[in-house]
Structures are given as structure tokens and as C-alpha cells.
Enzyme design. Structure first.
Site, PDB file in Angstrom:
ATOM      1  N   ARG A   1      51.894  69.620  85.198  1.00 38.65           N
ATOM      2  CA  ARG A   1      52.095  70.927  84.553  1.00 38.65           C
ATOM      3  C   ARG A   1      52.098  72.056  85.585  1.00 38.65           C
ATOM      4  NH1 ARG A   1      46.983  69.599  80.980  1.00 38.65           N
ATOM      5  NH2 ARG A   1      47.887  67.576  81.461  1.00 38.65           N
TER       6      ARG A   1
ATOM      7  N   LYS B   1      42.814  58.593  90.927  1.00 41.14           N
ATOM      8  CA  LYS B   1      43.071  57.573  89.923  1.00 41.14           C
ATOM      9  C   LYS B   1      42.418  56.257  90.324  1.00 41.14           C
ATOM     10  CE  LYS B   1      47.652  59.309  88.531  1.00 41.14           C
ATOM     11  NZ  LYS B   1      47.358  59.582  87.117  1.00 41.14           N
TER      12      LYS B   1
END
Length: 479
Positions: A326, A252
Site C-alpha cells: 500500500r 516473514k
């Protein structure tokens, strides 16, 4: 640091008999013409000259003839179609210390007043600082229904405090310890799975956490209501507990990483929901699974193009290491379905796409059952904790295809990111299990009445009320 303290901003009316109690009048703009009848002509004139227009969250103190303030006004804005407890969160920081009661329009529930007051009184824990004892503040006088508000506020504030905890103090083990502290004293069976068993039972989660020196773990908790029969509804909860998310090798940016301590918000909210269900002793059976993990960069970290075999046997190609949530949830969902729950609910700070679509205040809801989805959406609207349903659109499933595995963890297209993430999770949910997925933000970007900047339990109240509705649990004393 005790994250389970009961709100001390409420006091029972029976405990303050004979003491002076100030009055707050909750006012809508349409009722301003009758203000003189409530507070007297002189006080109403003072309020008008001071600029009081009953704007949402506006507080006006009214001094008496002796200069003391024993009366106040709170603007609650225009009438809303649904509850809004947060406006009463403007009171704790605005009222002088002492005892207060609130008079409000008949359509505003006493529990909403008390809940909003408690949420406004929340203070972020002090981490590593010596803080002087808090000065005595305003306290709200309530009847016995205040207990319900105190329980709800305690659970919401638990989630807030967990999310607000700095990441060096909230690793996977710390989150597991917090879960045990929140549930263990309530006679909930809590098991923390680590090591070889974790690698065997939750291989995808282990793959996510392999890059961190702080090893991953899974919290499994089970509870049986005191009036629940052996065939009572089984509710299964699952939460994404990524205690810090660097993005892994798909790193990020610095600005995107600033709030990644909140990436365990789904686990915090599901833990708080579980605690609330237990405190209310609902006639259900309950299971909770939290995936506690850190997504870091190291020589052991997962790589783009890795292929991992999940608990279900499906293989997943890692298209992006920053789509790790996920991967944490998929094993938890599959494990939950093995027990055939009557309802499976998961929450996760899963996608930025949900925030692009709905903003920070409205979590996205996905469901494989229309009636369950409608019950959750209606519950959120009624209690002022909105959810908005997005579709599990089958036409996008092919976007998750991989040439080397059963699935890719990211879509081949740049759009509909929240939908494709939910579609990925759907692969691990049995078709005969009713399933709700909540993609939440878990954070307040700015401070507003009852909603201080920082961690937030978005979706908790909606999920609780939705469960009551779906299973027709009729005890309304807590609502």
C-alpha cells in the site's frame, strides 16, 4: 528468454487446406446419449468402456480402424452460466501431435476454445538451463477470430512469465526493462524514473525500497489510440511491483517467503493489460505506472514506527514493514489522479486477508463507484475471470489512525485486513475519480486444465472487458 512470443499452437484454416485435421468433440454429460451419432456406435461404446463420462477436462482418444487417432472427446462438465475457456487447456498435453479442430456446443465461443488451448500450451520459461527444442505438438486450426485469442493469450502468458521469473533475475530494474520491451515497440512512450527525481516524486515508494541494494524505480508509460481524440477517455493503470518481499524488519516466516517472487504480480497484470489495450488499439488515452521495488532488510531499511511524508503530503506511520504494498501504491495513485483520469485501475497482491475471504481464484474488488464496480463484476462473470466486490466500509477508517501521523499503514484491529488496506489507498484517490482496486493472488497453487501451477493473470480479462463495457467500446471482433 523471450516473454513476448506469439502462441505457436494456433494455425489458420486457410494455411492448412488439404491437410489432415483431427476432430475433438467437446461433450457435456447430458449429451452422452447422442455420442454414437457423432463418432459412431463402436467408438461411443469404446469411450464408455474406457470410462469417459464427460467429466470436466477429461480427454478420451478414439483410435480408428487403422490404429491412428484422428478423433478425441473432451468433457466440458455441466453447462455453466458464463464462459470457461480453461477446460480447453486440457487438450495440448493430451492430443497426439498434428492439426486439430474442436467442435463444441453452440454456446461456447470459438475465441474461448482457442484461448483455452493457448493457455494450456503455456510453458514456464527455462531459466539458465539448456533446453532441447520442443517437440512438435498438437496445433489448433482456427479461423480469423483466433487472432484475438492469440493476443489475449500472449498478454496473459507475459504476466505469467514475469511472475514466474526467479527473484534474482527479476529485480526493480529488470521489471522496468521488461515493461519497456513489452510496450516500447508498440510506440508507447515509456519513462523510467530513478534517483533524485524518484525520491522527490515518489517518496513513500523510495522508503520501501531503501533497504535493498537494488534501487527502486517507477515506470511511467503513455499512449494515445490511433482513433482516440484529445478528449477520449483517459484510463490510468497502476501496479504494485514488489519484486521480492522479505517483509522487512517484520520478517516473514520461511514458508511465507517462498512465493514472494509473485509480489510483483499486480504490476505484471497491469503491464499485460496495458499491452492488450495497445494491441487492440482501443479508442482511449492510456497511462500506466508501475512501482518497481524490493522490500529487504539492511541498515537502510525502513523501520516499524518510522513516519514518512507521501507524495500527497499525508504522513504515514509505519506500523508494520510487511504492509509495504500500500506504501508503493499510494504515491502512484496520487500521481495518476493529478491527470484526472476517467477511470483509475490498480492491481496488487496486497493482502492475505483477501485470500482468506475469497480463496486463491477470486480476486477482491473495491470501488468508489457502484456502476463501475457492477460493470467489472459482470464482465468477470461473463468471461470466466471472476471478481467479488468487498465494501469500502467507512466505519473501519478510524482503525487506521495514528497518534503521530495522519495515518498508520496497518489497522489497529486483526480483522477485515483487505478492507482496511483498500481504505488506506482510498485516502490517495480523488473523490471525483472513478477507481477500481483489485486485490489479486497472482498464482495457481496447483495445476488444472489451462492453469499450470505458478504465476497467473487473475483479473486481467475481467478488467479489459470491464473497460470495454464502461466506455461502450463496441468493437466485438476481439471478444
Amino acid at each position: 528468454m523471450n516473454m513476448l512470443e506469439n502462441p505457436d499452437c494456433l494455425v489458420l484454416a486457410e494455411d492448412v487446406a488439404g491437410q489432415d485435421v483431427g476432430v475433438v468433440h467437446a461433450i457435456r454429460p447430458a449429451a452422452l446419449d447422442g455420442l454414437g451419432g457423432l463418432v459412431g456406435a463402436a467408438a461411443a461404446r469404446f469411450a464408455g468402456q474406457a470410462g469417459f463420462v464427460a467429466r470436466y477436462g477429461q480427454v478420451q482418444l478414439l483410435p480408428g480402424a487403422d490404429g491412428n487417432v484422428t478423433t478425441a472427446l473432451l468433457g466440458v462438465g455441466e453447462e455453466k452460466d458464463g464462459a470457461d475457456p480453461f477446460v480447453f487447456g486440457a487438450l495440448p498435453d493430451s492430443l497426439p501431435p498434428g492439426l486439430w479442430r474442436v467442435g463444441a456446443p453452440a454456446d461456447i465461443a470459438a475465441t474461448d476454445i482457442a484461448l483455452g488451448f493457448c493457455l494450456g500450451a503455456y510453458r514456464m520459461p527455462a531459466f539458465g538451463r539448456d533446453m532441447p527444442p520442443a517437440a512438435a505438438g498438437a496445433r489448433l486450426v482456427v479461423d480469423t477470430t483466433g487472432r484475438a485469442a492469440a493476443e489475449m493469450a500472449q498478454c496473459m502468458n507475459l504476466a505469467r512469465s514475469l511472475i514466474n521469473t526467479p527473484p534474482n533475475l527479476m529485480g526493480p530494474d529488470d521489471l522496468a526493462i521488461a515493461a519497456a520491451a513489452a510496450l516500447g515497440p508498440l510506440d508507447v512512450q515509456v519513462l523510467v524514473i530513478r534517483g533524485a527525481r524518484l525520491e522527490k516524486d515518489f517518496p513513500t515508494l523510495c522508503h520501501v525500497g531503501g533497504g535493498s541494494e537494488r534501487a527502486p524505480c517507477v515506470v511511467e508509460a503513455r499512449w494515445h489510440g490511433s482513433t482516440a481524440t484529445d478528449d477520449a477517455p483517459l484510463i490510468s493503470l497502476a501496479g504494485k511491483g514488489v519484486c521480492f518481499d522479505t517483509g522487512g524488519y517484520d520478517l516473514k516466516s520461511a514458508s511465507s517467503m517462498l512465493r514472494m517472487k509473485k509480489d510483483m504480480g499486480g504490476a505484471a497484470i497491469m503491464l499485460a493489460l496495458a499491452r492488450l489495450i495497445v494491441l487492440r488499439d482501443l479508442p482511449v488515452r492510456l497511462e500506466l505506472r508501475l512501482g518497481c521495488v524490493e522490500n529487504s532488510v539492511s541498515g537502510r531499511a525502513m523501520r516499524p514506527s518510522d513516519v514518512v511524508t507521501t507524495r500527497s503530503g499525508l504522513t504515514v506511520e509505519i506500523g508494520n514493514t510487511d504492509a509495504e504494498g500500500r506504501l508503493v501504491l499510494c504515491d502512484l495513485l496520487h500521481a495518476a489522479c493529478e491527470h484526472q483520469p476517467d477511470l483509475l485501475v490498480d492491481a496488487a497482491t496486497l493482502t492475505g486477508a483477501a485470500r482468506v475471504a475469497l480463496g486463491p481464484d477470486v480476486p477482491a474488488l473495491f470501488a468508489n463507484d457502484d456502476a463501475v464496480a457492477a460493470a467489472f463484476v459482470a464482465a468477470g462473470h461473463a468471461c470466466g475471470d471472476p471478481l467479488w466486490r468487498l465494501p469500502l466500509w467507512p466505519g473501519y477508517r478510524k482503525w487506521l489512525s495514528s497518534p503521530v501521523a495522519d495515518l498508520n499503514n496497518i489497522s489497529s484491529k486483526p480483522t477485515a485486513g483487505a478492507i482496511t488496506a483498500a481504505l488506506f489507498l482510498e485516502n490517495f484517490v480523488r473523490t471525483d475519480v472513478r477507481w477500481i482496486h483489485i486485490d489479486t493472488y497472482g498464482w495457481n497453487d496447483v495445476s488444472r486444465p489451462g492453469r499450470p501451477e505458478g504465476g497467473e493473470s487473475l483479473g486481467l480479462r475481467a478488467a479489459y472487458e470491464g473497460i470495454l463495457n464502461i466506455f461502450n467500446i463496441g468493437d466485438r471482433m476481439h471478444r
